[in-house]
Design an enzyme around this catalytic site. Structure first.
Site, PDB file in Angstrom:
ATOM      1  N   SER A   1       0.902  -1.384   0.172  1.00  0.00           N
ATOM      2  CA  SER A   1      -0.159   0.049  -0.093  1.00  0.00           C
ATOM      3  C   SER A   1       0.775   1.275  -0.070  1.00  0.00           C
ATOM      4  O   SER A   1       1.970   1.079   0.419  1.00  0.00           O
ATOM      5  CB  SER A   1      -0.939   0.008   1.211  1.00  0.00           C
ATOM      6  OG  SER A   1      -1.634  -1.252   1.291  1.00  0.00           O
TER       7      SER A   1
HETATM    8  N1  SAH Z   1      -1.049  -5.081   4.086  1.00  0.00           N
HETATM    9  C1  SAH Z   1      -0.307  -5.248   2.739  1.00  0.00           C
HETATM   10  C2  SAH Z   1      -1.071  -4.744   1.619  1.00  0.00           C
HETATM   11  C3  SAH Z   1      -1.279  -5.945   0.615  1.00  0.00           C
HETATM   12  S1  SAH Z   1      -2.358  -5.766  -0.597  1.00  0.00           S
HETATM   13  C4  SAH Z   1       1.196  -4.762   2.725  1.00  0.00           C
HETATM   14  O1  SAH Z   1       1.385  -3.869   3.503  1.00  0.00           O
HETATM   15  O2  SAH Z   1       1.972  -4.933   1.840  1.00  0.00           O
HETATM   16  C5  SAH Z   1      -3.534  -6.936   0.094  1.00  0.00           C
HETATM   17  C6  SAH Z   1      -3.187  -8.226   0.391  1.00  0.00           C
HETATM   18  O3  SAH Z   1      -4.451  -8.805   0.897  1.00  0.00           O
HETATM   19  C7  SAH Z   1      -2.826  -9.123  -0.986  1.00  0.00           C
HETATM   20  O4  SAH Z   1      -1.317  -9.794  -0.473  1.00  0.00           O
HETATM   21  C8  SAH Z   1      -4.041 -10.143  -0.899  1.00  0.00           C
HETATM   22  O5  SAH Z   1      -3.287 -11.609  -1.522  1.00  0.00           O
HETATM   23  C9  SAH Z   1      -4.386 -10.165   0.376  1.00  0.00           C
HETATM   24  N2  SAH Z   1      -5.640 -10.953   0.421  1.00  0.00           N
HETATM   25  C10 SAH Z   1      -6.874 -10.800  -0.487  1.00  0.00           C
HETATM   26  N3  SAH Z   1      -7.696 -11.399   0.008  1.00  0.00           N
HETATM   27  C11 SAH Z   1      -7.523 -12.029   1.159  1.00  0.00           C
HETATM   28  C12 SAH Z   1      -8.321 -12.908   1.750  1.00  0.00           C
HETATM   29  N4  SAH Z   1      -9.464 -13.329   1.957  1.00  0.00           N
HETATM   30  N5  SAH Z   1      -7.306 -13.286   3.019  1.00  0.00           N
HETATM   31  C13 SAH Z   1      -5.952 -13.015   3.376  1.00  0.00           C
HETATM   32  N6  SAH Z   1      -5.395 -12.164   2.426  1.00  0.00           N
HETATM   33  C14 SAH Z   1      -6.030 -11.573   1.456  1.00  0.00           C
END
Ligand code: SAH
Length: 225
Positions: free
Chosen positions: A75
């Site tokens: 993000s």
């Molecule tokens: N907090 C992260 C943001 C990554 S983007 C950071 O700081 O880098 C969001 C993430 O959510 C992705 O890695 C994606 O694979 C994950 N995601 C999407 N749906 C999900 C679910 N149902 N359970 C767990 N993770 C999920």
């Protein structure tokens, strides 16, 4: 020097990944309205360049989301700062659940502020990389799990706060049910192009829901990969 730089030389960075680059990002976040000193201090110290691929490291302190593989993104720093600020505004939570570990950056921010963080990621490869980073940085107060985070982490519930970092069509009932009394949940909700950041508080007389700002997150998906 930050605790990370003391423990790990590569956390210090050089040129585009140096402390100066982090300081400039903090100035920008302040100009954009981030006020919480605790959050600013953590972002000033945490080496974001170690949460992305080396080829992108020179862009680590731009205020922008960046690809982390598997179609996912780390993000934007402003969004990380704002979501964290909103999560800890009323009271500093003790135990926090994060859904969507991704690179691990947001999780590391939370772990620098609260006692214990639980994080769930559905893509195994991303989770493995994030765990490696937590170990390297000596972040010992994170427990992580490969699962569908829409289900939360029932065995460890309730949580004082829950942060969802991927956008679902609606708020997940299972997550709301895992909030402690007076707990806070922050999540992006809505279809691509029309997502809003929501804050929900678990009060004595039901959920209190606030819409904070338009946002753009990757989708919250079902199952594991
Ligand atoms: N907090 C992260 C943001 C990554 S983007 C950071 O700081 O880098 C969001 C993430 O959510 C992705 O890695 C994606 O694979 C994950 N995601 C999407 N749906 C999900 C679910 N149902 N359970 C767990 N993770 C999920």
């Amino acid at each position: 020097m930050s605790r990370f730089a003391r423990q790990l030389p590569e956390a210090r960075g050089l040129g585009m990944t140096s402390q100066r680059a982090r300081d400039r990002l903090i100035e920008r976040l302040v100009a954009e309205g981030i006020r919480d000193r605790r959050v600013l201090d953590v972002l000033r110290q945490l080496p974001r360049h170690l949460f992305i691929d080396e080829a992108l490291a020179t862009r680590a302190y731009e205020d922008t989301a960046l690809p982390i593989g598997q179609g996912q993104t780390i993000s934007q720093p402003y969004v990380v700062a704002r979501m964290t600020e909103v999560l800890i505004e009323q009271a500093l939570p003790r135990r926090v659940l994060e859904v969507g570990t991704g690179s691990g950056y947001q999780c590391a921010v939370l772990a620098s502020l609260v006692e214990q963080v639980y994080t769930v990621e559905r893509i195994d490869e991303l989770l493995r990389n994030a765990r490696r980073r937590f170990r390297k940085l000596g972040l010992g107060n994170i427990r992580s799990r490969h699962d569908d985070g829409r289900l939360g982490w029932p065995d460890e519930a309730p949580f004082d706060a829950i942060m969802v970092t991927a956008a679902g069509a609606e708020l997940e009932e299972a997550l709301l049910a895992q909030l402690a009394p007076d707990g806070v949940l922050v999540a992006p909700v809505g279809p691509p192009g029309r997502q809003e950041l929501l804050r929900v508080r678990a009060g004595a007389d039901g959920w209190q829901r606030e819409t904070l700002a338009p946002v753009s997150f990757v989708p919250l998906l079902g199952g594991v990969a």
